[in-house]
Design an enzyme around this catalytic site. Structure first.
Site, mmCIF file in Angstrom:
data_model
loop_
_atom_site.group_PDB
_atom_site.id
_atom_site.type_symbol
_atom_site.label_atom_id
_atom_site.label_comp_id
_atom_site.label_asym_id
_atom_site.label_seq_id
_atom_site.Cartn_x
_atom_site.Cartn_y
_atom_site.Cartn_z
ATOM 1 N N GLY A 1 -56.845 -91.249 121.459
ATOM 2 C CA GLY A 1 -55.846 -90.438 122.144
ATOM 3 C C GLY A 1 -56.318 -89.924 123.495
ATOM 4 O O GLY A 1 -55.562 -89.922 124.471
ATOM 5 N N SER A 2 -57.575 -89.513 123.567
ATOM 6 C CA SER A 2 -58.079 -88.960 124.832
ATOM 7 C C SER A 2 -58.013 -90.004 125.942
ATOM 8 O O SER A 2 -57.565 -89.715 127.056
ATOM 9 C CB SER A 2 -59.528 -88.489 124.670
ATOM 10 O OG SER A 2 -59.607 -87.490 123.678
ATOM 11 N N ASN B 1 -50.963 -79.711 118.487
ATOM 12 C CA ASN B 1 -51.994 -79.922 117.477
ATOM 13 C C ASN B 1 -52.426 -78.639 116.773
ATOM 14 O O ASN B 1 -52.986 -78.695 115.689
ATOM 15 C CB ASN B 1 -53.213 -80.629 118.082
ATOM 16 C CG ASN B 1 -53.674 -79.998 119.363
ATOM 17 O OD1 ASN B 1 -52.898 -79.825 120.298
ATOM 18 N ND2 ASN B 1 -54.942 -79.633 119.422
ATOM 19 N N GLN C 1 -50.136 -86.141 117.537
ATOM 20 C CA GLN C 1 -49.866 -85.424 116.284
ATOM 21 C C GLN C 1 -48.550 -85.847 115.639
ATOM 22 O O GLN C 1 -48.304 -85.542 114.476
ATOM 23 C CB GLN C 1 -49.826 -83.907 116.541
ATOM 24 C CG GLN C 1 -51.162 -83.312 116.884
ATOM 25 C CD GLN C 1 -52.119 -83.275 115.697
ATOM 26 O OE1 GLN C 1 -51.717 -83.245 114.534
ATOM 27 N NE2 GLN C 1 -53.411 -83.303 115.974
ATOM 28 N N SER D 1 -53.267 -91.994 118.551
ATOM 29 C CA SER D 1 -54.641 -92.118 118.067
ATOM 30 C C SER D 1 -54.636 -92.414 116.568
ATOM 31 O O SER D 1 -54.004 -91.704 115.794
ATOM 32 C CB SER D 1 -55.385 -90.817 118.346
ATOM 33 O OG SER D 1 -56.654 -90.860 117.726
ATOM 34 N N HIS E 1 -56.849 -92.156 114.131
ATOM 35 C CA HIS E 1 -57.458 -91.310 113.098
ATOM 36 C C HIS E 1 -56.627 -90.089 112.726
ATOM 37 O O HIS E 1 -56.978 -89.338 111.824
ATOM 38 C CB HIS E 1 -58.896 -90.925 113.480
ATOM 39 C CG HIS E 1 -59.045 -89.874 114.529
ATOM 40 N ND1 HIS E 1 -59.353 -88.568 114.210
ATOM 41 C CD2 HIS E 1 -58.951 -89.923 115.866
ATOM 42 C CE1 HIS E 1 -59.450 -87.863 115.342
ATOM 43 N NE2 HIS E 1 -59.209 -88.658 116.361
ATOM 44 N N THR F 1 -64.622 -105.855 125.163
ATOM 45 C CA THR F 1 -64.161 -106.625 124.005
ATOM 46 C C THR F 1 -63.397 -105.716 123.046
ATOM 47 O O THR F 1 -63.875 -104.640 122.702
ATOM 48 C CB THR F 1 -65.371 -107.262 123.297
ATOM 49 O OG1 THR F 1 -66.057 -108.054 124.263
ATOM 50 C CG2 THR F 1 -64.936 -108.126 122.119
ATOM 51 N N CYS G 1 -61.752 -79.090 118.752
ATOM 52 C CA CYS G 1 -62.486 -79.264 120.003
ATOM 53 C C CYS G 1 -62.997 -77.936 120.543
ATOM 54 O O CYS G 1 -63.925 -77.893 121.324
ATOM 55 C CB CYS G 1 -61.604 -79.929 121.047
ATOM 56 S SG CYS G 1 -60.669 -81.276 120.367
HETATM 57 C C1 LIG Z 1 -56.727 -85.480 118.437
HETATM 58 C C2 LIG Z 1 -55.853 -85.353 119.631
HETATM 59 C C3 LIG Z 1 -56.155 -86.016 120.826
HETATM 60 C C4 LIG Z 1 -57.430 -86.797 121.007
HETATM 61 O O1 LIG Z 1 -57.429 -88.008 120.294
HETATM 62 P P1 LIG Z 1 -58.830 -88.757 120.071
HETATM 63 O O2 LIG Z 1 -58.436 -90.059 119.466
HETATM 64 O O3 LIG Z 1 -59.620 -87.910 119.154
HETATM 65 O O4 LIG Z 1 -59.436 -88.930 121.416
HETATM 66 C C5 LIG Z 1 -55.281 -85.891 121.873
HETATM 67 N N1 LIG Z 1 -54.154 -85.164 121.765
HETATM 68 C C6 LIG Z 1 -53.824 -84.518 120.631
HETATM 69 C C7 LIG Z 1 -52.562 -83.746 120.566
HETATM 70 C C8 LIG Z 1 -54.656 -84.587 119.530
HETATM 71 O O5 LIG Z 1 -54.333 -83.935 118.418
#
Ligand SMILES: *Cc1c(COP(=O)(O)O)cnc(C)c1O
Length: 394
Positions: free
Chosen positions: A69-70, A150, A178, A198, A200, A236, A323
């Site tokens: 996500g970042s 989040n 989210q 993202s 995870h 890759t 974070c």
């Molecule tokens: C977790 C999160 C991110 C970051 O995602 P990562 O895959 O951990 O880099 C960005 N935005 C929101 C709203 C998140 O909850």
């Protein structure tokens, strides 16, 4: 143990683990290689792109895979800013309670001469599309507003904000990390130009995500190197991770209604239970929030101690964003919705898993009530409040 920190990360689903391990063993070729091993991996990659696109109403060409996500947030914002600067448009609109992946990217752009307007999110954590409209200027190149927060779980009127941006010809990006897999999303119907996701956060692996960028939007190269991802993101591709992400997302999207129907009444029960604690308050709008999210402030206590004691009782929770935990600053999200420092310090976020049970809800309510009472028992802040030396806020 009750894992109630699914907004920080989720366990991988069995199906996603299966996809990932199978591919690691069997499809280890480099998708850029021309021989059969490579082409097999390439097929998996392109099928994953088609499937990802289909799940959000996009076209496969509009999906690029990222490390999460970042990266997707950075890529989206920097791309729109660079394109805007070429046309002399250097104004960006966002909100005060975005994820740091957005806020810190905007800070960097500010240092490079961009002007950033951060909208208020009000007490309920919601922005009205008309406020976005009012903030748009001739030189606005981007609006970036998160789909669901989040920390407090509030859900924005994305379609409405998108419509305003579309009408004014401004690119609209949303951090949907989210929301995706938990809410129904269609980028066309909701007027979304760019969207970050993202894996995870929806039972996929860590370190994988994607960015949707509508056809015609030029992406900047964040990483120089090979020609992967149309040259926009060298390196890759993480084929097993990407495929596992798609397995997880398909499963989640197929089960949104079922999961929501199960989790919502249990979540609401927890909210009602915690409201019984004196001098407490739910953070964020009660209706327009993620079905999994509970976020409370309790006056006279400190969030970190609350978390440690809940951990002792077998409950994994958070004070807000993973974070920022470890730092003593109160959550910027809680400050943005108007909580004062002292109150914001006593926060608790429970982000429930889809398999949460009634019994777990009962246990959570009981445990939180006990721990809050216990901590207040020797809190000097609480003593002053009770003695009338300081005023209750909640
Ligand atoms: C977790 C999160 C991110 C970051 O995602 P990562 O895959 O951990 O880099 C960005 N935005 C929101 C709203 C998140 O909850």
């Amino acid at each position: 143990m009750i894992y109630a920190d699914n907004a920080a990360t989720t366990p991988m689903s069995e199906a996603a683990i299966n996809t990932m391990t199978t591919l690691i063993r069997e499809t280890y070729g480099n998708p850029s290689s021309l021989y059969e091993f490579g082409q097999k991996a390439k097929e998996v990659l392109e099928q994953a792109r088609e499937d990802t696109a289909a799940l959000i109403g996009a076209d496969a060409k509009e999906i690029i895979f990222t490390s999460g996500g970042s990266e997707a947030d950075n890529q989206a914002i920097i791309s729109a800013a660079k394109a805007g600067a070429l046309k002399g448009k250097k104004h960006i609109i966002s909100s005060k309670f975005e994820h740091h992946a957005v806020l810190h990217t905007l800070k960097k752009l500010e240092n490079e001469g961009f002007e950033v307007t951060l909208l208020d999110v009000h007490e309920n954590g919601i922005i009205d599309p008309s406020e976005v409209e009012a903030a748009i200027r001739e030189d606005t190149c981007l609006v970036t507003i998160m789909y669901a927060n989040n920390e407090i779980g509030t859900i924005q009127d994305i379609k409405g904000i998108g419509a305003v941006c579309r009408a004014k010809g401004v690119i609209f990006h949303t951090d949907a990390v989210q929301a995706i897999g938990h809410l129904k999303i269609n980028v066309v119907e909701e007027n979304i130009d760019m969207l970050s996701a993202s894996a995870h956060k929806f039972h996929g692996p860590k370190g994988v995500g994607f960015l949707y960028a509508r056809k015609g939007i030029r992406l900047a190269n964040l990483i120089e190197g090979g020609a992967q991802e149309k040259g926009k993101r060298a390196g890759t591709e993480n084929v097993p991770g990407i495929a596992a992400m798609v397995t997880a997302l398909k499963e989640e999207v197929a089960n949104i209604d079922k999961n929501t129907a199960h989790i919502l009444p249990i979540r609401n029960k927890i909210i009602e239970g915690l409201k019984e604690i004196p001098h407490s308050a739910l953070n964020g709008d009660e209706e327009r929030r993620l079905p999994s999210n509970v976020n409370f402030c309790f006056e006279g206590i400190e969030g970190e101690s609350l978390l440690l004691l809940l951990d002792d009782k077998g409950i994994a929770a958070s004070s807000g964003s993973a974070c920022t935990s470890g730092s003593l600053d109160p959550s910027h999200v809680l400050l943005a919705i108007g909580r004062v420092h002292d109150v914001a310090h006593g926060s608790l976020r429970l982000s429930l898993g889809e398999d949460v049970t009634e019994e777990e809800a009962d246990y959570i309510i009981k445990a939180v009530k006990e721990v809050v009472e216990y901590l207040r028992g020797f809190s000097p802040v609480w003593r002053d409040l009770v003695a009338g030396k300081t005023q209750f806020i909640l």
